[in-house]
Design a protein around this motif. Sequence first.
Motif, PDB file in Angstrom:
ATOM      1  N   THR A 122       2.413  -3.953 -12.016  1.00 46.39           N
ATOM      2  CA  THR A 122       2.046  -4.787 -10.869  1.00 46.39           C
ATOM      3  C   THR A 122       3.175  -4.687  -9.852  1.00 46.39           C
ATOM      4  O   THR A 122       4.255  -4.163 -10.145  1.00 46.39           O
ATOM      5  CB  THR A 122       1.866  -6.270 -11.252  1.00 46.39           C
ATOM      6  N   ALA A 123       2.892  -5.176  -8.666  1.00 42.28           N
ATOM      7  CA  ALA A 123       3.956  -5.281  -7.658  1.00 42.28           C
ATOM      8  C   ALA A 123       3.767  -6.599  -6.942  1.00 42.28           C
ATOM      9  O   ALA A 123       2.638  -7.067  -6.761  1.00 42.28           O
ATOM     10  CB  ALA A 123       3.893  -4.126  -6.670  1.00 42.28           C
ATOM     11  N   VAL A 124       4.865  -7.183  -6.553  1.00 46.01           N
ATOM     12  CA  VAL A 124       4.795  -8.383  -5.726  1.00 46.01           C
ATOM     13  C   VAL A 124       5.263  -7.997  -4.327  1.00 46.01           C
ATOM     14  O   VAL A 124       6.357  -7.464  -4.143  1.00 46.01           O
ATOM     15  CB  VAL A 124       5.663  -9.517  -6.302  1.00 46.01           C
ATOM     16  N   PHE A 125       4.386  -8.205  -3.363  1.00 47.03           N
ATOM     17  CA  PHE A 125       4.714  -7.951  -1.959  1.00 47.03           C
ATOM     18  C   PHE A 125       5.052  -9.283  -1.324  1.00 47.03           C
ATOM     19  O   PHE A 125       4.328 -10.270  -1.506  1.00 47.03           O
ATOM     20  CB  PHE A 125       3.512  -7.312  -1.235  1.00 47.03           C
ATOM     21  N   SER A 126       6.134  -9.310  -0.565  1.00 48.00           N
ATOM     22  CA  SER A 126       6.532 -10.597  -0.006  1.00 48.00           C
ATOM     23  C   SER A 126       7.025 -10.465   1.429  1.00 48.00           C
ATOM     24  O   SER A 126       7.520  -9.408   1.861  1.00 48.00           O
ATOM     25  CB  SER A 126       7.602 -11.252  -0.888  1.00 48.00           C
ATOM     26  N   GLN A 127       6.816 -11.549   2.135  1.00 47.56           N
ATOM     27  CA  GLN A 127       7.269 -11.665   3.522  1.00 47.56           C
ATOM     28  C   GLN A 127       7.567 -13.140   3.745  1.00 47.56           C
ATOM     29  O   GLN A 127       6.658 -13.973   3.635  1.00 47.56           O
ATOM     30  CB  GLN A 127       6.160 -11.205   4.470  1.00 47.56           C
ATOM     31  N   ASP A 177       7.921 -16.686   3.272  1.00 52.00           N
ATOM     32  CA  ASP A 177       7.444 -17.562   2.186  1.00 52.00           C
ATOM     33  C   ASP A 177       6.143 -17.078   1.553  1.00 52.00           C
ATOM     34  O   ASP A 177       5.575 -17.756   0.712  1.00 52.00           O
ATOM     35  CB  ASP A 177       7.274 -18.988   2.716  1.00 52.00           C
ATOM     36  N   LYS A 178       5.646 -15.930   2.003  1.00 52.03           N
ATOM     37  CA  LYS A 178       4.376 -15.427   1.454  1.00 52.03           C
ATOM     38  C   LYS A 178       4.657 -14.358   0.397  1.00 52.03           C
ATOM     39  O   LYS A 178       5.526 -13.500   0.600  1.00 52.03           O
ATOM     40  CB  LYS A 178       3.524 -14.811   2.568  1.00 52.03           C
ATOM     41  N   SER A 179       3.909 -14.405  -0.695  1.00 51.48           N
ATOM     42  CA  SER A 179       3.992 -13.288  -1.640  1.00 51.48           C
ATOM     43  C   SER A 179       2.624 -13.048  -2.276  1.00 51.48           C
ATOM     44  O   SER A 179       1.867 -13.994  -2.484  1.00 51.48           O
ATOM     45  CB  SER A 179       5.059 -13.551  -2.698  1.00 51.48           C
ATOM     46  N   VAL A 180       2.351 -11.793  -2.525  1.00 47.72           N
ATOM     47  CA  VAL A 180       1.058 -11.389  -3.089  1.00 47.72           C
ATOM     48  C   VAL A 180       1.344 -10.459  -4.264  1.00 47.72           C
ATOM     49  O   VAL A 180       2.094  -9.485  -4.123  1.00 47.72           O
ATOM     50  CB  VAL A 180       0.208 -10.639  -2.044  1.00 47.72           C
ATOM     51  N   ARG A 181       0.739 -10.765  -5.391  1.00 51.94           N
ATOM     52  CA  ARG A 181       0.906  -9.899  -6.565  1.00 51.94           C
ATOM     53  C   ARG A 181      -0.322  -9.002  -6.658  1.00 51.94           C
ATOM     54  O   ARG A 181      -1.462  -9.494  -6.624  1.00 51.94           O
ATOM     55  CB  ARG A 181       1.030 -10.779  -7.817  1.00 51.94           C
ATOM     56  N   VAL A 182      -0.069  -7.707  -6.733  1.00 50.84           N
ATOM     57  CA  VAL A 182      -1.213  -6.782  -6.868  1.00 50.84           C
ATOM     58  C   VAL A 182      -1.004  -5.881  -8.069  1.00 50.84           C
ATOM     59  O   VAL A 182       0.131  -5.609  -8.474  1.00 50.84           O
ATOM     60  CB  VAL A 182      -1.418  -5.920  -5.593  1.00 50.84           C
TER      61      VAL A 182
END
Lengths: 502, 502
Positions: free
Chosen positions: B48-53, B55-60
């Motif tokens: 998986t990867a966690v993308f963040s910016q 305060d936002k983060s998305v795990r894909v």
Amino acid sequence: MRSLLLIVLVSSAFCQIMSEEVVEKWNFFEIALEGPSKGNPFMDVELTAVFSQSDKSVRVRGFYDGDGIYKIRFMPKYEGPWQYVTHSNHDNLHGKSGGFTCIPPGRENHGPVNVQNGFHFAHADGTPYYPVGTTIYALTQMSDEIIDQSIETLKNSPFNKLRLLVFPKQWNYFINHDPPDFPFLGSKEEGWDFTRFNPSYFQRLDRTISSLHDLGIQVDLILFHGYDWGKWGFDKMPLDTDLKYLQYLLARVSAYQNIWWSMANEYEILGDHTTEVWEELAQYVVDHDPYDHLRSIHNASTFYDHSKPWITHLSVQNHKTSRIKEWREKYHKPVIVDECSYEGDIEYSWGDITGEEMVNRFWKGYTSGGYVTHGEVFMNVDTLMFWAEGGNLVGESPSRIAFLKKIMEEGPAGGIDPLPYEPSWNRKFKAGVDPDYFLHYFGEGQPKQRTVSLPEDGVFSIEVIDAWNMTINQLPGTYSGIVKVPLPGTPYIGLRIKRVKK
Amino acid sequence: MRSLLLIVLVSSAFCQIMSEEVVEKWNFFEIALEGPSKGNPFMDVELTAVFSQSDKSVRVRGFYDGDGIYKIRFMPKYEGPWQYVTHSNHDNLHGKSGGFTCIPPGRENHGPVNVQNGFHFAHADGTPYYPVGTTIYALTQMSDEIIDQSIETLKNSPFNKLRLLVFPKQWNYFINHDPPDFPFLGSKEEGWDFTRFNPSYFQRLDRTISSLHDLGIQVDLILFHGYDWGKWGFDKMPLDTDLKYLQYLLARVSAYQNIWWSMANEYEILGDHTTEVWEELAQYVVDHDPYDHLRSIHNASTFYDHSKPWITHLSVQNHKTSRIKEWREKYHKPVIVDECSYEGDIEYSWGDITGEEMVNRFWKGYTSGGYVTHGEVFMNVDTLMFWAEGGNLVGESPSRIAFLKKIMEEGPAGGIDPLPYEPSWNRKFKAGVDPDYFLHYFGEGQPKQRTVSLPEDGVFSIEVIDAWNMTINQLPGTYSGIVKVPLPGTPYIGLRIKRVKK
């Protein structure tokens, strides 16, 4: 036929009924008697006659026809000598007796139409009757000239049933003139005298029914309707007036073999008439029609309870004639979709369908095990609105309906019933008499092929029918089992598959 | 756009993600990593990867794409710099980090489609989206040449949504060939290895989705279907296999902005899939699609319970597109009739309607407040069956559907909603935004006139539209109040009435 007899009667002196007079079975015998013209003959004078033959006797009611003349009409259902005697509360009309001989029906005289095979119709002599109706609601509201013109139109049409109102009709810009006269004395302005009928209004109805009889056309006579819209008030008469009117009308016209009773058109529109009122009116018809003519009640949007025993068949308004199958299963009675919209070009969905769609709905209805009625409403201002006023037919559907009628007549005599389509999700139509006769119909679809599954143990002919172009092409050879039938890839195609040998 | 980025990535050494890389908002960023190819990478390796910016983060989730290559795809919804870090149970894939800059979307890039105004759709940037779909169920089952040819056909068509199956399809004589390869390793004869996906099968799906994206076409991706009929068995996989497949598929394709999830086509056909199974599968999609793409489930004859919260819009099979109004009222969601029968000439009602009727159903659907999907099935043996195989369109409806699409685009941006027709029993269609915009439609009727009642306080233009002949004739002058509009007296006519001033 009957009309000849009438001439004899009218030209002979009243009461000169001679026992050598003859009437064909199912035509009618008429007695004309001179009686009181003072007071209110419609209400004051009671007149009936009992017609008898060996152990059979039928009591019928007479009616006042104006000018001091009272009439009694009787349709004999049995051949041989008949005697009658009158009963009245007036001496001049009481105790008159006489007779006639009922002779076998002529070649064109098949008798009244009844239900046959559960979902179909036949004349009393067993001749199948396939209803192919049309609509001229207000025909008797028109001039004699237009009535004659309309009858001539019907003579050259396929139609063998006519929906006809007793009371006058108005609606919007389509029909908004008064009839030549009215069913009651009086006027809208000064009030109607509901106790006095207007014989000339009903004589016009008589003549129309009689002319239609001579063409073999059944009259689906609409006893009440709501297309009055406050103009005359005949849709809002009190119950006792409704009943008096029924008494008078039934006495006049029951003896016509080609009468069907339609209790109402779009019964819901007559808002004052509750179910209780309809039931009472219907029961009156049941009790006072000695001949048990067909009875129905027609809806606008919501069916009347067609399971009522007095209802002989469904007279439906619905644009989806394929639903006939469902209604047959629910009510176990014949179904006629008397309004599925009309061929025409007015701004309403009930009167703007193409000739193709009118024919399409006829075919869907027939292959769903029922029958469909035609109507025509074109806005051409030079012509009448046929559906209400009569005149000439200008649409494209009547010739195609004639073509379908021929197919009906060439089919199994007892009518065809819907058969399950395979696969069931294929919204196509099949009816017939399994395993000998199958009529498929593909509606507005344009298939290039149809796989049919015929019994392996039979030999069948297959014809491809174009319901619109009115062609029937028999495929070469004979068939059994699974057959891939090539089709033209155009709409309104059917197949007629007949067993040619076991 | 995204495809340019892909080329860069593929040509660069793996893991060489540079922070100066840029991705348009709503396009996707892809990481490709080298990892183990031994054992069973599909089952053994977690990635998986966690993308963040800020305060936002998305795990894909990543996926194995064969040949030792693992990929992670991410669609950024926010502009600006993004960082990522990978997580894996395998050292080579774990702890990889990098970033990219999300730049504003290009001119043609409007983002994913969502529900708007309750019954309509819009892209993420607010651009209205009016679904005008077609169907090539088995497109990815065809050769690359036919896929390319079909994409070219779509490019020259009005269609902006495509119904597409993931699994291969067979049916009758219409489509009965194997795909070039299969979604799983193994074979029907020797058994499928449901633990090993076949990357090349899914790469073909990727390429197809990507090509459709480049044309602005939404992919209504059908996750399960029953058109297997025992040939391959992909309709009867155990639940854990269904879920593993969803995990793999969602990891691969969720990042495409033009994806819609159709849980099933004709869900009832998958007899082993109970409501509980569908709910579990749908919940998996809800939980594992980071982008919340549109979700639906399509019926054969019986609606799934469309009130379920996970269902974003109705994807209906029903030949009566006028019923959209009723379903809107019941479910309060947008309605797309994805099957209302197809233009064609096969022997089944679902594929034998004329071009006229296909267009008629589009107009009825649109003026009932919903949308309709096209399909084409002509039996011409020289061509493919477009609805399943793609190829060329030969029907008469697409040009008329393009004409309707233009009318949609010229209409109120937020879509039009059904308005009551007067009188209510007139089975005609009206939709719009009262009191500024009204679109009437008269269907297969052929009225010569239509009386319209416009607000007295406004000034309106009136155009007569011929939906089949694709003409728009503006009546001279402006109108208000009661207007009798003359019409041509032919079928497929509408009116477009626009307020020109208050």
